[in-house]
Write an enzyme that holds these catalytic residues in place. Sequence first.
Site, PDB file in Angstrom:
ATOM      1  N   SER A 123       0.822  -1.208   0.000  1.00  0.00           N
ATOM      2  CA  SER A 123       0.000   0.000   0.000  1.00  0.00           C
ATOM      3  C   SER A 123       0.855   1.256   0.000  1.00  0.00           C
ATOM      4  CB  SER A 123      -0.894   0.004   1.240  1.00  0.00           C
ATOM      5  OG  SER A 123      -1.542   1.242   1.409  1.00  0.00           O
ATOM      6  N   TYR A 147      -2.113   0.382  10.019  1.00  0.00           N
ATOM      7  CA  TYR A 147      -2.279  -0.330   8.749  1.00  0.00           C
ATOM      8  C   TYR A 147      -1.012  -0.223   7.903  1.00  0.00           C
ATOM      9  CZ  TYR A 147      -3.652  -1.197   3.932  1.00  0.00           C
ATOM     10  OH  TYR A 147      -3.687  -1.652   2.635  1.00  0.00           O
ATOM     11  N   LYS A 151       1.805  -3.212   6.786  1.00  0.00           N
ATOM     12  CA  LYS A 151       2.184  -3.476   5.404  1.00  0.00           C
ATOM     13  C   LYS A 151       3.697  -3.318   5.206  1.00  0.00           C
ATOM     14  CE  LYS A 151      -1.659  -4.563   3.287  1.00  0.00           C
ATOM     15  NZ  LYS A 151      -1.820  -5.869   2.597  1.00  0.00           N
TER      16      LYS A 151
END
Length: 339
Positions: A123, A147, A151
């Site tokens: 991402s 998040y 990642k």
Amino acid sequence: MGAQPAKASVVVTGGAGFIGSHCCKALAAAGYTPVTFDNLSTGHRQFVKFGPFEEGDVRDTARLAEVLRTWQPVAVLHFAAAAYVGESVTDPAKYYSNNVEGMVSLLAAMEEAGIRDLIFSSSCATYGIPALLPIDETTAQAPINPYGRTKLIGEMMLRDYAAAGKIRYGILRYFNACGADPDGELFEWHEPETHLLPRMLMAATGMIDLLEIFGTDYDTADGTCVRDYIHVGDLARGHILALQFLLRTQESEAFNLGLGRGHSILDMLGACERVVGVRPPHVFRDRRPGDPPALVADAAKAKRMLGFEPEITDLEAIVRTALMSLRSVQKTLLSGSAR
């Protein structure tokens, strides 16, 4: 005539989800057999249309290794992860469990089954708040939410495992996935729906009272967040190109996937109004924690090395596919279809 060789299989973790299912369709069109591995916690069984289904949780190493041994795929495409920035801030444990423990489990299962090639769904959230736009692959990675951090940890694990000679990888850092399958076979369906474009259309069509827009004081042209909106079908094609590159060259690389231009939330609001004919009712709220002001891709590396060029680039064309998707969701809900 002798028997035709079987199609090469690719195991797709999270293949019943939004992006994963679109990639399964693209894999099938490219001549592969996509094997969906999903626990259906957020994915939908009805989206598994293009190859076999194997139910399981990516954190269940034994089950995942069993599936990999059975199918002996040429590679794994890894989508299975929790993927909401706001939720990651309020429930980080869920993200470290799904995204980090899941990666540990997947790499162990791959080693046990003798599978070496992996395409990882990463991402742009790994970049945090970049000093310069657009963002290329050499931009410092300093995520500002759990998040993005999970990642980035996944990427770091891949680099370490590759350095130890255990795997080869393709890392795809994509920007804001949106829209849906133009053929109408797949659509975006989250419960609850939190993504901007579907909620914008839900407000415009009366499914919800109004859209909440978080933050009007960012350092952008109109004060709202700017994002690089890439159609999910183009993302799916990018995964096929990355897979073919990895299998052909056996070189591990990271690529941005985006359009290379940004649109603000108010830009998107205007596009929705032009497509639907109604300006979505909306209300402005304070900023949410963890949201960078602007994220726009420099995807020149993917173009140069993969031959990647987005095909659905007009904002209104993207919105039209999203509107078709929303109508499919409404129809499915009215019919009472289950997962």
